[in-house]
Scaffold this motif. Sequence first.
Motif, PDB file in Angstrom:
ATOM      1  N   UNK A   1      -7.545  46.239  81.527  1.00 41.69           N
ATOM      2  CA  UNK A   1      -6.648  46.914  80.579  1.00 41.69           C
ATOM      3  C   UNK A   1      -7.189  46.836  79.154  1.00 41.69           C
ATOM      4  N   UNK A   2      -7.756  45.683  78.797  1.00 41.49           N
ATOM      5  CA  UNK A   2      -8.315  45.548  77.449  1.00 41.49           C
ATOM      6  C   UNK A   2      -9.495  46.496  77.244  1.00 41.49           C
ATOM      7  N   UNK A   3     -10.334  46.638  78.273  1.00 43.49           N
ATOM      8  CA  UNK A   3     -11.495  47.521  78.157  1.00 43.49           C
ATOM      9  C   UNK A   3     -11.057  48.981  78.120  1.00 43.49           C
ATOM     10  N   UNK A   4     -10.035  49.316  78.889  1.00 43.95           N
ATOM     11  CA  UNK A   4      -9.509  50.682  78.853  1.00 43.95           C
ATOM     12  C   UNK A   4      -8.995  51.007  77.451  1.00 43.95           C
ATOM     13  N   UNK A   5      -8.307  50.059  76.830  1.00 47.52           N
ATOM     14  CA  UNK A   5      -7.800  50.283  75.481  1.00 47.52           C
ATOM     15  C   UNK A   5      -8.924  50.446  74.469  1.00 47.52           C
ATOM     16  N   UNK A   6     -10.095  49.867  74.785  1.00 44.50           N
ATOM     17  CA  UNK A   6     -11.259  49.981  73.894  1.00 44.50           C
ATOM     18  C   UNK A   6     -12.025  51.285  74.108  1.00 44.50           C
ATOM     19  N   UNK A   7     -11.570  52.129  75.043  1.00 48.77           N
ATOM     20  CA  UNK A   7     -12.219  53.417  75.269  1.00 48.77           C
ATOM     21  C   UNK A   7     -13.112  53.478  76.477  1.00 48.77           C
ATOM     22  N   UNK A   8     -13.024  52.479  77.355  1.00 56.07           N
ATOM     23  CA  UNK A   8     -13.905  52.461  78.529  1.00 56.07           C
ATOM     24  C   UNK A   8     -13.671  53.684  79.410  1.00 56.07           C
ATOM     25  N   UNK A   9     -14.762  54.305  79.824  1.00 52.71           N
ATOM     26  CA  UNK A   9     -14.736  55.363  80.829  1.00 52.71           C
ATOM     27  C   UNK A   9     -15.261  54.724  82.111  1.00 52.71           C
TER      28      UNK A   9
ATOM     29  N   UNK B   1     -19.493  44.006  79.875  1.00 49.58           N
ATOM     30  CA  UNK B   1     -18.708  43.403  80.945  1.00 49.58           C
ATOM     31  C   UNK B   1     -19.604  43.322  82.174  1.00 49.58           C
ATOM     32  N   UNK B   2     -19.932  42.099  82.629  1.00 52.01           N
ATOM     33  CA  UNK B   2     -20.911  41.897  83.697  1.00 52.01           C
ATOM     34  C   UNK B   2     -20.321  41.148  84.896  1.00 52.01           C
ATOM     35  N   UNK B   3     -19.010  41.104  84.996  1.00 55.20           N
ATOM     36  CA  UNK B   3     -18.365  40.334  86.063  1.00 55.20           C
ATOM     37  C   UNK B   3     -18.856  40.673  87.469  1.00 55.20           C
ATOM     38  N   UNK B   4     -19.159  41.941  87.805  1.00 57.73           N
ATOM     39  CA  UNK B   4     -19.573  42.240  89.184  1.00 57.73           C
ATOM     40  C   UNK B   4     -20.895  41.623  89.614  1.00 57.73           C
ATOM     41  N   UNK B   5     -21.679  41.053  88.699  1.00 56.89           N
ATOM     42  CA  UNK B   5     -22.884  40.346  89.130  1.00 56.89           C
ATOM     43  C   UNK B   5     -22.539  39.428  90.308  1.00 56.89           C
TER      44      UNK B   5
ATOM     45  N   UNK C   1     -18.610  52.625  82.285  1.00 57.72           N
ATOM     46  CA  UNK C   1     -19.910  53.283  82.251  1.00 57.72           C
ATOM     47  C   UNK C   1     -20.339  53.536  80.809  1.00 57.72           C
ATOM     48  N   UNK C   2     -19.373  53.919  79.982  1.00 55.67           N
ATOM     49  CA  UNK C   2     -19.597  54.051  78.545  1.00 55.67           C
ATOM     50  C   UNK C   2     -18.250  53.953  77.860  1.00 55.67           C
ATOM     51  N   UNK C   3     -18.266  53.895  76.545  1.00 55.73           N
ATOM     52  CA  UNK C   3     -17.032  53.798  75.764  1.00 55.73           C
ATOM     53  C   UNK C   3     -16.901  55.042  74.900  1.00 55.73           C
ATOM     54  N   UNK C   4     -15.774  55.722  75.044  1.00 53.42           N
ATOM     55  CA  UNK C   4     -15.550  56.987  74.345  1.00 53.42           C
ATOM     56  C   UNK C   4     -14.829  56.741  73.018  1.00 53.42           C
ATOM     57  N   UNK C   5     -15.181  57.572  72.042  1.00 50.13           N
ATOM     58  CA  UNK C   5     -14.512  57.502  70.747  1.00 50.13           C
ATOM     59  C   UNK C   5     -13.633  58.726  70.499  1.00 50.13           C
ATOM     60  N   UNK C   6     -13.508  59.578  71.519  1.00 50.33           N
ATOM     61  CA  UNK C   6     -12.629  60.743  71.423  1.00 50.33           C
ATOM     62  C   UNK C   6     -12.262  61.165  72.839  1.00 50.33           C
ATOM     63  N   UNK C   7     -11.159  61.897  73.006  1.00 54.95           N
ATOM     64  CA  UNK C   7     -10.790  62.375  74.344  1.00 54.95           C
ATOM     65  C   UNK C   7     -11.892  63.206  74.990  1.00 54.95           C
ATOM     66  N   UNK C   8     -12.560  64.035  74.203  1.00 51.41           N
ATOM     67  CA  UNK C   8     -13.623  64.867  74.770  1.00 51.41           C
ATOM     68  C   UNK C   8     -14.765  64.003  75.294  1.00 51.41           C
TER      69      UNK C   8
ATOM     70  N   UNK D   1      -9.982  49.829  93.534  1.00 46.43           N
ATOM     71  CA  UNK D   1     -10.032  48.829  94.600  1.00 46.43           C
ATOM     72  C   UNK D   1     -10.305  47.443  94.018  1.00 46.43           C
ATOM     73  N   UNK D   2     -11.330  47.361  93.174  1.00 51.61           N
ATOM     74  CA  UNK D   2     -11.655  46.085  92.525  1.00 51.61           C
ATOM     75  C   UNK D   2     -11.577  46.274  91.009  1.00 51.61           C
ATOM     76  N   UNK D   3     -10.655  45.574  90.386  1.00 57.60           N
ATOM     77  CA  UNK D   3     -10.509  45.666  88.946  1.00 57.60           C
ATOM     78  C   UNK D   3     -11.068  44.410  88.280  1.00 57.60           C
ATOM     79  N   UNK D   4     -11.625  44.593  87.103  1.00 62.85           N
ATOM     80  CA  UNK D   4     -12.135  43.484  86.312  1.00 62.85           C
ATOM     81  C   UNK D   4     -10.964  42.714  85.694  1.00 62.85           C
ATOM     82  N   UNK D   5     -11.151  41.435  85.404  1.00 62.30           N
ATOM     83  CA  UNK D   5     -10.066  40.669  84.776  1.00 62.30           C
ATOM     84  C   UNK D   5      -9.599  41.273  83.454  1.00 62.30           C
ATOM     85  N   UNK D   6     -10.487  41.972  82.749  1.00 68.66           N
ATOM     86  CA  UNK D   6     -10.165  42.541  81.445  1.00 68.66           C
ATOM     87  C   UNK D   6     -10.008  44.063  81.501  1.00 68.66           C
TER      88      UNK D   6
END
Length: 815
Positions: free
Chosen positions: A425-433, A483-487, A444-451, A418-423
């Motif tokens: 796609x970049x955060x998703x590419x960095x492993x954002x969950x 990433x603190x945009x929702x403040x 919520x956290x950044x993953x370093x593996x699919x598991x 519903x509400x996406x951050x400006x970044x």
Amino acid sequence: MRDSAEVVIVGGGVIGLSIAYHLTKLGLRDVLLLERHQVTSGTSWHAAGIVGPLRSSMNLTKLSVYSTELFAALEEETGQATGYRQTGGYWLAQSPDRLLELERTAAMGELAGLEVAMLEPGEIARQLPLLAYDDLAGALWVAKDGQANPVDLCMAYLKGAKAGGLRLEEGCRVTALERQGERVTGVVTAAGESIRAGSVVLAGGVWSRDLAATAGAAVPVQAVEHMYIVTDPVADLPQPFPILRDLEGGIYIKEDAGKLVLGGFEPDAKPWDAAGPNGDTPFLELPEDWEQFEPFMSAGLKRLPLLERAGVTHFMNGPEGFTPDTKQVMGRVPGLDGLYVATGFNSIGIVSSAGAGRALAEWVKDGEPGMDLWEVDIARFAAPEATKRFLEERVREAVADQFAMHWPFKQMRSARDLRRLPLHHELAAAGAVFGAPAGWERPLWYAQSPEEGSFRYSQEQQAWWPAAEREALTLRDRVALFELTPFTKLDVSGPDSLQLLQQVAGADLEVPVGRAVYSQLLNPRGGIEADVTVTRLAETRFRIVSGAATRRKDLAWLQAVRDRLALRAEIFDATSAECVLGLMGPAAPAVLAAVSGEDCSPEAFPFGWAKEVAVGMAVARAVSVSFVGERGWELYVPNELAHQAYKALLEAGVAHGLAHAGHFCLDSCRLEKGFRHWGHDIGPEDTPLEAGLGFALAWDKQSGFQGRDALFRQRQEGVNRRLLHFAVEADRPLLLHDEPLYRDGRLVGQTTSGGLGFRCSLALALGYVSTAPDASRDELLAGPYEIKVAGRRYPARALDRPPYDPKGLRPRGLA
């Protein structure tokens, strides 16, 4: 019918009637209730009538416990039967995870003073041999579970309200709300009559959303088809027959005049259009749907085999209103003076009616409820969450969630993005969950593996702990990017901007331009309405930053104070205009210096100050504050420049080991510092003195501040409870909130938030503890404490100072 009333209530169901009753009890004599057909003819008449006082939080439990007190008293007062009787009830668990959930629920019951007990399967069999119990892991027994007759209860409310002067008009359909500017001034009826009102209370159940929309108000409630069956009379039922909740089966069973009622919460509920062809039909029954009901029938036959011998007298299918998070919506509609709502009770309207009616009546009369109701406040929702598409997608999941496992940290699956951050796609590419707290897609956290990137829910060890720990240690040793945009970001400007903020802030905001000040915004009782950082941007311009969830509430509350004081100040919500990046950690000064060319030493850019800096090709306002207890900056960047700022920070951060960090890491770090979280640790019923925030009060500032006199009296008389910081002596327990606190074996309070502190390797919690007003802090800290977590008691130490950087040197660059 007169053409005006002090209060007009729209809707003659159990909620509207309770509000009317409680308004008259508060002494209001000019109250008019309008019902389009007959009272109870909407959804109240077909309610199951279960009175289960134990809810999902302490405040909601308090709200419901009042029903168990009022229903009997109401019958005695009015002479009208309510059908209320206490039967007791079983919450059945089939799995170890569910049993742990019920252990936490039992703790809530203990805190609320309810008689509760955890039972082994053998005890269940002895107490209720009619049940099939071979697959049960255990159960929660609640002695005060019970039931009432919905129609009789409504008539008792009505009789009591009429005795207090209520005027009732049945057969009077309201077609629109009247609005002048930013105020609702009355209603229009189907007959074309206009009725003026000082306040309008919208308690129209599933019809509330469309009616609110006539005044531009967004009320997120969606009707679905909701079903139960009533059996033929069943011989030899034990009396009283307890309320049964088979949670894995998704069903409830209760007795009614010798018959059994079986219902449940549909795993794929069917939305119903309240504005459709039969939406104006009184006492509406929808067609039977045995295919939809079959899973409940099977679960009922399995759990209570005697149902095989009982025929079905009636199949009830009627509309019921649900909300996106399965909690009702109540309170003053933000941005519209004079309009209140109480709707979307998610099939618990009967048990909620007494407490909701009293609270809403107090809200109308006094301008605020008599207790903290933030978790059901309509201000928690934004307009997109009341759109038809969002509601129809989300409410299917919300209905099923009523009895589904309430996993800690569970994220809704439906109506996402519903509400996406400006970044994003970049955060998703960095492993954002991503999760969606406050409706924003946030890492919520950044993953370093699919598991590591998969959600695996648990009532004990959390799958994301290793990732959050890795991020926290990177933050401690090098530098992390949040990433603190929702403040929430509110800009206050104009000739009286300082006067307005000085009136509500406990701290002194008469500071130089560029200074950032931590403060609480206070109500006249000294309670905390917001926990904020205020930065002075110019002589008559300020930026307020608060939590993401309270955006609408904070804006509406500040506007209301401004209007009450008739001050010349503009308040602009800048939340969606700017991206916010948190650059935190001991190497943050080096990274910021590299991208800005600025001297970022503590002397040149001290803690608590803000200035404009370059971030590569972008320009940002850098504010030296930290919610994680490290040296760093919040960087406020126009959304169109966010990518440039992000790219520059990543490039400069390579040499310093910069890594991303998520929301769970941030919460762990703020716990290590003992920083309070509004809505959990502090709220409008809590004062800075009780919460250990007295240091932020400028007692002697020339302008004073609202709540100062109340706080001064409290300081003189002493407080009866204090918020303490605890270290729990256990191997990584899952600390959440509302866990009982004991001192010398005696119940003395409850936790408000908890979790693991990864930088200091401690399990931590914040919690309020009752105390004698004259007790010293040393006495309070000295006691032997215990915290009950999911049925087990663990020793706990009350901490004198935060366990991480206790002197607060790191944010100032002094350690």
